[in-house]
Design a protein around this motif. Structure first.
Motif, short mmCIF file in Angstrom:
data_model
loop_
_atom_site.label_atom_id
_atom_site.label_comp_id
_atom_site.label_asym_id
_atom_site.label_seq_id
_atom_site.Cartn_x
_atom_site.Cartn_y
_atom_site.Cartn_z
N SER A 45 -32.71 -23.49 37.56
CA SER A 45 -33.41 -23.86 38.94
C SER A 45 -33.33 -22.14 39.09
O SER A 45 -32.54 -21.82 39.23
CB SER A 45 -33.20 -24.59 39.38
OG SER A 45 -33.53 -26.05 39.00
N ALA A 46 -34.52 -22.08 40.09
CA ALA A 46 -34.20 -21.02 40.73
C ALA A 46 -33.87 -21.03 41.43
O ALA A 46 -33.56 -22.08 42.86
CB ALA A 46 -35.94 -20.19 40.65
N GLY A 47 -33.25 -19.82 42.58
CA GLY A 47 -32.12 -19.75 43.61
C GLY A 47 -31.99 -18.89 44.73
O GLY A 47 -33.18 -17.42 43.62
N PRO A 48 -31.75 -18.81 45.42
CA PRO A 48 -31.52 -17.20 45.84
C PRO A 48 -31.28 -16.41 45.02
O PRO A 48 -29.90 -16.29 44.04
CB PRO A 48 -30.30 -17.29 47.59
CG PRO A 48 -30.04 -18.46 47.41
CD PRO A 48 -30.56 -19.47 45.96
N ALA A 57 -35.25 -21.41 28.43
CA ALA A 57 -33.35 -22.01 29.04
C ALA A 57 -33.08 -22.98 29.24
O ALA A 57 -32.00 -23.42 28.50
CB ALA A 57 -33.99 -21.15 30.81
N GLY A 58 -33.88 -23.81 28.69
CA GLY A 58 -34.06 -24.99 28.95
C GLY A 58 -33.75 -25.56 28.06
O GLY A 58 -32.43 -26.43 27.59
N ALA A 90 -31.74 -41.40 33.23
CA ALA A 90 -31.04 -40.29 33.93
C ALA A 90 -31.31 -38.85 34.23
O ALA A 90 -30.80 -38.25 35.08
CB ALA A 90 -29.31 -39.97 32.52
N ALA A 91 -32.14 -38.51 33.08
CA ALA A 91 -33.26 -37.04 33.18
C ALA A 91 -33.76 -37.03 34.66
O ALA A 91 -33.74 -36.17 35.41
CB ALA A 91 -33.76 -37.39 31.68
N GLU A 92 -34.77 -37.76 34.87
CA GLU A 92 -34.81 -38.15 35.96
C GLU A 92 -34.10 -38.11 37.44
O GLU A 92 -34.36 -37.31 38.82
CB GLU A 92 -36.20 -39.37 36.38
CG GLU A 92 -37.29 -39.26 35.29
CD GLU A 92 -36.79 -39.94 34.06
OE1 GLU A 92 -35.20 -40.56 34.11
OE2 GLU A 92 -37.61 -39.70 33.01
N ARG A 93 -32.79 -38.66 37.12
CA ARG A 93 -31.42 -38.19 38.14
C ARG A 93 -31.52 -36.79 38.58
O ARG A 93 -31.22 -36.51 39.93
CB ARG A 93 -30.80 -38.82 38.29
CG ARG A 93 -30.53 -40.34 38.09
CD ARG A 93 -29.22 -41.57 38.22
NE ARG A 93 -28.67 -40.96 37.00
CZ ARG A 93 -27.90 -41.49 36.11
NH1 ARG A 93 -28.93 -43.23 36.26
NH2 ARG A 93 -27.25 -41.07 35.79
N HIS A 94 -31.10 -35.87 37.64
CA HIS A 94 -31.35 -34.91 37.51
C HIS A 94 -32.30 -33.98 38.38
O HIS A 94 -31.43 -32.93 39.07
CB HIS A 94 -31.23 -34.22 36.41
CG HIS A 94 -30.40 -34.37 35.56
ND1 HIS A 94 -28.47 -34.62 35.92
CD2 HIS A 94 -30.06 -34.85 34.46
CE1 HIS A 94 -28.12 -35.02 34.67
NE2 HIS A 94 -28.30 -35.87 33.79
N ASP A 95 -33.65 -34.40 38.69
CA ASP A 95 -34.50 -33.42 39.34
C ASP A 95 -34.08 -33.69 41.09
O ASP A 95 -34.19 -32.24 41.62
CB ASP A 95 -35.77 -33.89 39.49
CG ASP A 95 -36.14 -33.25 38.14
OD1 ASP A 95 -36.25 -33.53 37.47
OD2 ASP A 95 -37.55 -34.69 37.61
N ARG A 96 -33.26 -34.43 41.07
CA ARG A 96 -32.76 -34.53 43.41
C ARG A 96 -31.17 -33.99 43.18
O ARG A 96 -30.99 -34.00 44.00
CB ARG A 96 -32.49 -35.81 43.24
CG ARG A 96 -32.51 -36.57 42.77
CD ARG A 96 -32.30 -37.93 43.66
NE ARG A 96 -31.24 -38.90 43.30
CZ ARG A 96 -31.76 -39.72 42.35
NH1 ARG A 96 -32.72 -40.09 41.20
NH2 ARG A 96 -30.99 -41.32 42.19
N LEU A 97 -30.15 -34.00 41.53
CA LEU A 97 -29.04 -33.34 42.10
C LEU A 97 -29.01 -31.85 41.66
O LEU A 97 -27.59 -31.69 41.57
CB LEU A 97 -28.27 -33.75 41.09
CG LEU A 97 -28.68 -35.78 41.11
CD1 LEU A 97 -28.28 -36.54 40.05
CD2 LEU A 97 -27.70 -36.71 42.65
N THR A 98 -29.24 -31.30 42.18
CA THR A 98 -29.12 -30.26 41.77
C THR A 98 -28.51 -28.59 43.04
O THR A 98 -28.53 -27.71 43.25
CB THR A 98 -30.09 -29.14 41.41
OG1 THR A 98 -31.70 -29.18 42.31
CG2 THR A 98 -30.95 -29.63 40.09
N ASP A 99 -29.19 -29.54 44.19
CA ASP A 99 -28.23 -28.62 45.06
C ASP A 99 -26.74 -28.03 44.98
O ASP A 99 -26.17 -29.06 44.47
CB ASP A 99 -27.77 -29.83 46.37
CG ASP A 99 -27.53 -29.69 47.46
OD1 ASP A 99 -28.22 -28.37 48.31
OD2 ASP A 99 -26.57 -29.71 47.99
#
Length: 162
Positions: A45-48, A57-58, A90-99
Motif C-alpha cells: 500500500s502507498a503511504g506517506p 509487488a503483490g 481472509a483476503a477481504e479482511r486485509h483491506d481494512r487492516l492496513t493501518d
C-alpha cells in the motif's frame, strides 16, 4: 493422513491437528495466519513517502509467503499451509487492516504469543519470514525508498528483530 497414538485413523470427518497447531488457541492461530497477509497488504500500500505498488509487488509478496513452504520450521510451514487452505474471506479482511498502528500492534501481539508458545527457533523463523514478505514487496521496482526503509525498520522492531 494423521494417525492417533494407537495407530488408528482419527474419527471420520475429523482431522487430527498437527502438533505445531495444537498448542495455539483459535484466536492465536488466526493471529499467526493473518499477519503475513496483513504485512503483504501494508507493504504494497502507498503511504506517506511510499509510492503505490503495482501487481509485481503483490506477486513478489505472494511468492515470499509461498517461500515459507521451504523453511526449516514446522511453524512456518504449518502457517503457509493454513493460509493456502483458507477459504473464509481472509483476503477481504486485509483491506481494512492496513493501518500501521494496528499492524504494529498485531506484530507485538504475535511476538507475545510466540514467546509463550513457540520453540525459540520456530519463533525466530516465523518473525524473519514475515519480515521477508515485506522486504520483498518493498524492493520491487526501484528498490526500497527511505520511507520503505522506515516501514521495514518499524516492522522489524515490532517483530522483535531489532
Amino acid at each position: 493422513m494423521s494417525h492417533s497414538v494407537a495407530g488408528e485413523p482419527p474419527a471420520a470427518g475429523r482431522r487430527a491437528a498437527p502438533p505445531t497447531i495444537a498448542v495455539y488457541s483459535p484466536a492465536e492461530w488466526d493471529l499467526l495466519t493473518d499477519l503475513p497477509g496483513r504485512v503483504l497488504v501494508a507493504a504494497a500500500s502507498a503511504g506517506p513517502g511510499r509510492p503505490p505498488r503495482g501487481v509485481a509487488a503483490g506477486l513478489a509478496g505472494l511468492d515470499a509467503v509461498a517461500a515459507g513452504r521451504g523453511f526449516d520450521s514446522d511453524l512456518v510451514r504449518a502457517v503457509v499451509s493454513a493460509i493456502y487452505a483458507r477459504h473464509d474471506g481472509a483476503a477481504e479482511r486485509h483491506d481494512r487492516l492496513t493501518d500501521m498502528v494496528d499492524l504494529l500492534a498485531a506484530c507485538r501481539a504475535t511476538v507475545r504469543v510466540l514467546r509463550r508458545r513457540a520453540d525459540p527457533a520456530d519463533s525466530a523463523a516465523y518473525r524473519q519470514w514475515v519480515e521477508s514478505v515485506a522486504a520483498r514487496v518493498c524492493r520491487v521496482g526501484d528498490g526500497a525508498s527511505p520511507a520503505d526503509r522506515r516501514f521495514l525498520d518499524r516492522l522489524g522492531g515490532a517483530l522483535d528483530l531489532r
